[in-house]
Every structure is written in structure tokens, then in C-alpha cells.
Write an enzyme that holds these catalytic residues in place. Structure first.
Site, PDB file in Angstrom:
ATOM      1  N   GLY A 145       0.835  -1.190   0.000  1.00 50.38           N
ATOM      2  CA  GLY A 145       0.000   0.000   0.000  1.00 50.38           C
ATOM      3  C   GLY A 145       0.871   1.242   0.000  1.00 50.38           C
ATOM      4  O   GLY A 145       1.918   1.281  -0.652  1.00 50.38           O
ATOM      5  N   VAL A 203      25.049  -2.443   3.416  1.00 47.96           N
ATOM      6  CA  VAL A 203      24.794  -3.758   4.011  1.00 47.96           C
ATOM      7  C   VAL A 203      25.981  -4.695   3.829  1.00 47.96           C
ATOM      8  O   VAL A 203      26.356  -5.439   4.747  1.00 47.96           O
ATOM      9  CB  VAL A 203      23.522  -4.378   3.388  1.00 47.96           C
ATOM     10  CG1 VAL A 203      23.375  -5.837   3.801  1.00 47.96           C
ATOM     11  CG2 VAL A 203      22.296  -3.585   3.789  1.00 47.96           C
ATOM     12  N   LYS A 223       1.375   2.914  20.778  1.00 49.56           N
ATOM     13  CA  LYS A 223       2.738   3.446  20.748  1.00 49.56           C
ATOM     14  C   LYS A 223       3.265   3.701  22.155  1.00 49.56           C
ATOM     15  O   LYS A 223       4.448   3.459  22.434  1.00 49.56           O
ATOM     16  CB  LYS A 223       2.764   4.733  19.920  1.00 49.56           C
ATOM     17  CG  LYS A 223       2.435   4.504  18.454  1.00 49.56           C
ATOM     18  CD  LYS A 223       2.257   5.812  17.698  1.00 49.56           C
ATOM     19  CE  LYS A 223       1.926   5.563  16.240  1.00 49.56           C
ATOM     20  NZ  LYS A 223       1.664   6.815  15.487  1.00 49.56           N
TER      21      LYS A 223
END
Length: 435
Positions: free
Chosen positions: A19, A40, A212
Site C-alpha cells: 500500500g 549492508v 505506541k
């Protein structure tokens, strides 16, 4: 082109959801592929994207061969190194994350509701299968707050975390304050701008912020705090009168998530509600849909983290930060920092929390009223800081601001005031924080 000196084969990434956030994740993984590989030590290769509607138009081109509607099959493949979950909700997100961990993938999620509801189960699975479970994007969007609490402040004692962690409510309250808009008008504007959903319940009733707060308290105080432990109040009852009263006091109304450690009882508390805070407090200047988290600790003192708290790009930024950390750990063959819940502190009920009240009363304008109201406060051991009275014919408005007391004592005082014949109405009750 940036080259990496590492000969590692690409790390395979599975994405659950494409989305608003998922699309931005794909964009960054695609456009910044070389830079991410250099950071990385190996390339990050999208191996599959699970979606509910494969034909949906998206803002970025996605290889159709990567799209699947079978999310369970994707996370069960066994060849994924990393899985990103951005579908939200409790199920099937919970089952998919557990399956991904069981089949050897480290997981990055933005799912605050799931973590606040059933975090221990997920963390236990990550520990069992020796994989990472990162969730920086679950709180305050792009603001890096969870990692500082979990790692940077691990050697310090955090005493208090207070923040604006929901951009929708902050936008609404900010517009009510700066433009004089009513609640409904400000909400409609937030929806038109995409800050609020068609059903804004999770935001305006405080559910999002409460989830949260549970995560912040858990990390700050090294104990398990669930959303059920968080006292929650929304902003739907905040009126133009409340906004004006705050302004007269040199304050502004904000919806706050507050997490505190009580060292005397070695217990923690977490709560979410609208409150007045002084204009001199750093959080008072947080405008629009921005978020900010104010942290107080013994050694570091006061710290504030500020930035965009919502939206596809900010959230994707936090997701990618976690993805890079998890990928590096994968190459090293070791999991990162796990759950920090070693203290097992108890959670204090809301009634024991220490706070202050701003109370507006419509009362009969006659002799003895102020003394009777003051007596009601005294009977509940609540000290009055200031009183302001304005006459309105046979009635008057009485505004009382208290000193700090337990929330239970303050609530009992308000109940007593409502029962008094001389009190026509308790027109507004709001907590005062930040002093």
C-alpha cells in the site's frame, strides 16, 4: 555505480503489503539498490510481494512475477532472509510473522497494534529461532526513537517519556488553536489532506497513540507494558473553550502519550490524553502533523526527538533503517538486540498517577460559592494553585487550576463538584502537564 567489496550472494526480501508504505519501500529498495548494497555488504533483492489486490494501480512499477496473493506461501518458502510486514492489524499479520521467523527470516514490522497486543509471543519466537524482530517504524514514523531507547540509553535510567505520537490528532488540535476551527471542521480538513482515515476512530479516540505508548514504556523501562495497561482518552471532547482557556493560561492543548517510572514503588505508568502544556515547553511548538518525543533520563538529562510521524516516505525510511540493521546481522550470522524486559516492573493504575487539573465550573453567582468549592477540593486533599471568577448575571464562571495530586483524588473532587447545588455544570476538565 557504487561497488561492494563483499562477495555475498543477494539477501532475499519478502514484502507483506504494498500500500502507501509498501510502495515507498519498493521504491527505495529499487532506486537506492547500489547504496543499500554498499551499506549492508550484499544486495537486497525483492523475492516476492504479497498483496490482497494484485490488479490495484500503484505509483511504482512492480514486476508482476513478484506479486502473489498467497502471503502464507511466501513466508513459508524457506529461502527468504528478511521479511517486511506493513499490512497492519492483528491477523493475519501475527501468523505471517511467526511463520516467517519459524522458516528462518528476520522480520521488520511497522505494526504497533500487534506488538502492543501480543509482543511477548513475537519476541519469544524471534529468540527461539535466533532471528531479528525490528519495529522502529511502529512509533513516530521516521523519528528514530526506539533504537535510542533500546540501545543508546541502555546504560542510563530513563525516568519519563512524553510525546506527541499521532500526527492526525496533533494536526486537528493545532488547527483548532491557530485558526479557530471547530473539531469537526479540523477533522474534515485532516481527512482531505490524507492525515486522517475515512474512519478516524483509531486516531481521535487515542487507540493508535496508546499502542505506541505501550511500546515506548516497554523499551524505556525494560518491562512488558501492553495496550491494556495504557489509560486512554481521545480528543473528541476538546472544545473551542478548552483551547481558549489554555491560551489564557499561556498554554496549548496537545494529545500526549506519557510514560513514567515511579522509583519509590519501582512501578511504571502509561497514559494517553489531551492536556494543556505551557508554551515554554518544547512540545508546545510541535505543529501540523509532526511528532515529537521528549525523554528525561538521569545521566543524559532531557532529549527531544522531532520529525514527521506519518506518511509513506517517513515510515518507509524507518523500515529501511531496520532492514539494513537486520541484513547486516544476517551476514554476520548473529541476531541483534532483542526484547528488553528484564525488570518485570508492575504497572500503576491511572488513579495513582500524579497530575494537575484545569477545571471550569458554571456556578451560582452568590456569596459563599468560592468557599464551598474550595472546601470540596480540600476534602479530597487537592491543593488549589489559582482561581479565576467571571460574573454572568446570576451565574458565574469559575476556573480552578490545581497543584499536583493523584488522578483519583482529582477525579473524586470533580465528581463531588458535580453533586453540589451551587454548581450548575462542570463545563470542562483537562489535565495540565509539562511543568
Amino acid at each position: 555505480m557504487i561497488e561492494t567489496a563483499n562477495d555475498n550472494k543477494p539477501l532475499k526480501v519478502g514484502l507483506l503489503g504494498c500500500g502507501v508504505v509498501g510502495t515507498e519501500v519498493v521504491r527505495i529498495l529499487t532506486e537506492q539498490a547500489d547504496h543499500l548494497a554498499a551499506r549492508v555488504g550484499a544486495r537486497l533483492e525483492i523475492a516476492g510481494i504479497a498483496v490482497r489486490r494484485p490488479g490495484r494501480a500503484r505509483d511504482i512499477a512492480v514486476d508482476p512475477a513478484l506479486i502473489t496473493t498467497d502471503a502464507q506461501a511466501l513466508v513459508s518458502r524457506g529461502d527468504l532472509d528478511l521479511v517486511i510486514e506493513v499490512i497492519g492489524g492483528l491477523e493475519p499479520a501475527r501468523s505471517l510473522i511467526l511463520t516467517a521467523l519459524e522458516h528462518g527470516a528476520s522480520v521488520v514490522t511497522a505494526n504497533k497494534a500487534l506488538l502492543a497486543e501480543d509482543g511477548p509471543t513475537l519476541f519469544a519466537a524471534a529468540e527461539k529461532y535466533e532471528r531479528d524482530l525490528y519495529f522502529e517504524a511502529a512509533v513516530a514514523g521516521a523519528i528514530p526513537i526506539l533504537r535510542p531507547l533500546r540501545e543508546s540509553l541502555a546504560g542510563d535510567d530513563v525516568i519519563r517519556v512524553m510525546g506527541i505520537v499521532n500526527g492526525t490528532t496533533n494536526y486537528i488540535l493545532d488547527k483548532m488553536d491557530t485558526t479557530g476551527a471547530g473539531f469537526d471542521e479540523a477533522l474534515e480538513e485532516a481527512q482531505a489532506l490524507g492525515y486522517a482515515e475515512a474512519d478516524p476512530t483509531a486516531d481521535i479516540e487515542g487507540f493508535d497513540a496508546a499502542a505506541k505508548a505501550a511500546l515506548l514504556a516497554s523499551l524505556a523501562f525494560h518491562t512488558r507494558v501492553s495496550i491494556a495497561d495504557v489509560h486512554r482518552e481521545g480528543i473528541t471532547e476538546v472544545s473551542a473553550t478548552d483551547i481558549a482557556s489554555a491560551r489564557e493560561m499561556g498554554c496549548v492543548v496537545k494529545s500526549l502519550a506519557i510514560c513514567e517510572l515511579d522509583e519509590t514503588t519501582d512501578s511504571v505508568s502509561a497514559r494517553v490524553y489531551p492536556a494543556m502544556i505551557p508554551l515554554t515547553h518544547p512540545l508546545a511548538s510541535v505543529r501540523d502533523a509532526y511528532n515529537a518525543v521528549f525523554v528525561e533520563s538521569k545521566a543524559a538529562g532531557r532529549l527531544m526527538f522531532y520529525g514527521r510521524g506519518a506518511g509513506g516516505a517517513p515510515t518507509a525510511s524507518a523500515v529501511l533503517g531496520d532492514l539494513v540493521s537486520a541484513a547486516r546481522n544476517r551476514l554476520k550470522g548473529v541476531p541483534g538486540v532483542g526484547e528488553s524486559s528484564y525488570t518485570q516492573r508492575s504497572v500503576r493504575p491511572m488513579g495513582d498517577a500524579m497530575t494537575r487539573y484545569h477545571v471550569s465550573l458554571d456556578v451560582a453567582d452568590k456569596a459563599g460559592v468560592l468557599a464551598a468549592v474550595a472546601q470540596a477540593f480540600a476534602e479530597h486533599d487537592v491543593s488549589i494553585q489559582t482561581v479565576r471568577q467571571e460574573g454572568r448575571g446570576s451565574d458565574a464562571e469559575l476556573v480552578v487550576v490545581t497543584h499536583t495530586a493523584t488522578d483519583a483524588a482529582l477525579a473524586a473532587t470533580v465528581d463531588a463538584l458535580r453533586d453540589m447545588d451551587i454548581v450548575r455544570e462542570v463545563s470542562s476538565v483537562m489535565r495540565v502537564e509539562g511543568e
